[in-house]
Design an enzyme around this catalytic site. Structure first.
Site, PDB file in Angstrom:
ATOM      1  N   SER A 178       0.808  -1.221   0.000  1.00  0.00           N
ATOM      2  CA  SER A 178       0.000   0.000   0.000  1.00  0.00           C
ATOM      3  C   SER A 178       0.844   1.277   0.000  1.00  0.00           C
ATOM      4  O   SER A 178       1.552   1.541  -0.950  1.00  0.00           O
ATOM      5  CB  SER A 178      -0.947  -0.048   1.199  1.00  0.00           C
ATOM      6  OG  SER A 178      -1.863   0.989   1.143  1.00  0.00           O
ATOM      7  N   ASP A 189      -2.135   6.301  -3.392  1.00  0.00           N
ATOM      8  CA  ASP A 189      -1.074   5.574  -2.686  1.00  0.00           C
ATOM      9  C   ASP A 189      -0.613   4.431  -3.603  1.00  0.00           C
ATOM     10  O   ASP A 189      -1.082   4.313  -4.743  1.00  0.00           O
ATOM     11  CB  ASP A 189      -1.578   5.079  -1.314  1.00  0.00           C
ATOM     12  CG  ASP A 189      -2.664   4.035  -1.433  1.00  0.00           C
ATOM     13  OD1 ASP A 189      -3.405   4.063  -2.438  1.00  0.00           O
ATOM     14  OD2 ASP A 189      -2.781   3.174  -0.535  1.00  0.00           O
ATOM     15  N   ASP A 243      -1.118   1.248  -3.984  1.00  0.00           N
ATOM     16  CA  ASP A 243      -2.049   0.281  -4.571  1.00  0.00           C
ATOM     17  C   ASP A 243      -3.372   0.920  -4.988  1.00  0.00           C
ATOM     18  O   ASP A 243      -4.333   0.215  -5.319  1.00  0.00           O
ATOM     19  CB  ASP A 243      -2.276  -0.928  -3.641  1.00  0.00           C
ATOM     20  CG  ASP A 243      -2.969  -0.556  -2.349  1.00  0.00           C
ATOM     21  OD1 ASP A 243      -2.861   0.617  -1.932  1.00  0.00           O
ATOM     22  OD2 ASP A 243      -3.617  -1.431  -1.749  1.00  0.00           O
ATOM     23  N   ASP A 258      -5.927   2.433  -3.656  1.00  0.00           N
ATOM     24  CA  ASP A 258      -7.259   2.360  -3.048  1.00  0.00           C
ATOM     25  C   ASP A 258      -7.616   3.693  -2.379  1.00  0.00           C
ATOM     26  O   ASP A 258      -8.729   3.897  -1.944  1.00  0.00           O
ATOM     27  CB  ASP A 258      -7.402   1.171  -2.067  1.00  0.00           C
ATOM     28  CG  ASP A 258      -6.348   1.127  -0.995  1.00  0.00           C
ATOM     29  OD1 ASP A 258      -5.457   2.004  -0.990  1.00  0.00           O
ATOM     30  OD2 ASP A 258      -6.401   0.220  -0.155  1.00  0.00           O
TER      31      ASP A 258
HETATM   32 MG    MG Z   1      -3.594   1.406  -0.077  1.00  0.00          MG
END
Ligand code: MG
Length: 451
Positions: free
Chosen positions: A96, A237, A239, A241
């Protein structure tokens, strides 16, 4: 009560080659295949260690008798979208927002949500006891590469918006060389936006900025938004999300204010509860109240928010939206997880509906003053007990640490799950009240630690 040893609130995470190794990834894969029978989708973010860890994870899954669909590099919400209602599980190799030397694994359930606490404890128990069930020679899994599946997610996001909604808008996308580098520009372009990118090349060394979209890391994005005359800038960020925004004047929109703007739009569409962790700013609650609805607070962690949203809906209660005050927002009509590209697309919708610049929408929100602090101590539980007693006659929520609630102010004190420290958040309408309450609590915490 049993506790998770390996997994935190967002999966397993650690420094590659130390805590996070291919051997561990393989054991996690085999344990997952022991629990969830069927085909498992594997994806990863752009980290340099992703292929090594992903290969080991897939080997474990296939050795455990499940087949693997390798979706390649894609955002975590894209993997969750692909898994939902179609596959036995998903596993995402990502750390992340953590620095490049970290990596980790997030497990996705068949309904597209992250694996919950009880199931994670079961998975850990299989792993620690060495109870992975390995398949016989004629039952080993097969791997199918499927990099095209990410297009289902892109189409899924686009299906929520009318064509041409973004026409006339220029958007600068800063994916930070992470997993959102392809999807977000593709989605915004398809919506009609003129898209400019910065840090748009996938690169696990994150040469432009760190994966955490912090105000310090987004200076280049700020300059680009200003020099290009963009309608807004969006950053993810590692990844993708989470989404954070820069307004057309080049100012960072604090993530709770972003949440509040989305809450207002969503509540006007469909009145319903707003679900958020106890650490969320009052700006969100005030906006929800103004729209005639209320908050449902959960422990800190997006998984608790997503699960609570599903629970409320299953019991017949309408939910407008959920999210965290870090740019991770959840739209129940789309899917039950944080979704960065969806949030970027929702910003296009918001600005198209409001016909006002993002700066003026943000400036019109109520202002609060927040102080975040941490105190190093291993006596977290003692601190919580002492504060619970001290403030027993005040309004309090005790679902995660202690939250003391006063008129127009609150304080949250919670022990960290992973480090020997206590986190303290104080917020008030007035700066002075926040400073006073912060000082009072620091004093009490210091005294309870000394005892
Ligand atoms: Mg994330």
């Amino acid at each position: 009560m049993k506790f998770k040893r390996l997994f935190g609130t967002n999966g397993v995470r650690g420094i590659v080659g130390k805590e996070m190794t291919p051997a561990l990834a393989m054991k996690i894969g085999a344990a997952l295949a022991t629990m969830r029978k069927g085909t498992i989708v594997v994806g990863r973010d752009t980290r340099t260690s992703g292929q090594a860890l992903g290969s080991a994870l897939k080997a474990g899954i296939m050795g455990g008798g499940c087949s693997v669909i390798d979706a390649g590099i894609l955002p975590t919400p894209a993997l969750q979208y692909i898994v939902r209602d179609r596959y036995a599980a998903g596993a995402m190799v990502t750390a992340s927002h953590n620095p490049p030397e970290y990596n980790g694994i997030k497990i996705v359930e068949p309904d597209g949500t992250e694996m919950g606490d009880m199931e994670t404890i079961e998975l850990e128990s299989i792993l620690y006891k060495g109870e992975e069930e390995l398949a016989r020679w004629d039952c080993a899994g097969t791997e199918y590469p499927a990099p095209q599946l990410v297009n289902d997610y892109i189409k899924g996001v686009l299906s929520h918006f009318p064509p041409g909604l973004g026409e006339g808008m220029t958007v600068v996308v800063d994916s930070g060389s992470g997993a959102g580098a392809f999807c977000t520009p593709a989605i915004l372009s398809a919506m009609g936006c003129r898209v400019l990118t910065i840090n748009g090349e996938m690169n696990g060394r994150f040469p432009g900025r760190m994966p955490e979209p912090s105000p310090e890391g987004l200076r280049d994005l700020v300059e680009f938004v200003k020099s290009s005359g963009a309608t807004f800038g969006v950053a993810h960020d590692g990844d993708a999300d989470r989404s954070v925004f820069i307004d057309e004047r080049g100012r960072y929109i604090e993530e709770n204010r972003e949440f509040a703007l989305m809450v207002r739009m969503m509540c006007r569409r469909r009145r319903g509860m707003v679900v958020a962790p106890v650490s969320t700013s009052l700006v969100v609650e005030e906006v929800a109240n103004n729209e005639g609805t209320g908050m449902d607070y959960t422990p800190v962690g997006s998984i608790y928010v997503a699960r609570r949203m599903k629970e409320l809906i299953a019991s017949g209660i309408s939910v407008a939206m959920g999210g965290e005050g870090n740019g991770g927002l959840i739209y129940p009509f789309h899917q039950f997880c944080r979704d960065g590209a969806m949030t970027a697309a929702m910003m296009v919708q918001l600005l198209s509906e409001e016909q006002k610049p993002l700066s003026s929408l943000s400036d019109a929100l109520p202002s609060y003053y927040m102080i975040k602090d941490k105190i190093e101590t291993a006596k977290g539980e003692e601190v919580i007990r002492a504060l619970g007693k001290e403030y027993q006659n005040e309004k309090m929520i005790r679902i995660d640490g202690v939250k003391i609630i006063r008129d127009g102010a609150w304080a949250l004190i919670r022990p960290s799950g992973t480090e020997p420290l206590v986190r303290l958040v104080v917020e008030s309408r007035s700066e002075k009240d926040a400073i006073d309450l912060h000082r009072e609590l620091r004093g009490l915490i210091a005294r309870s630690v000394k005892k």
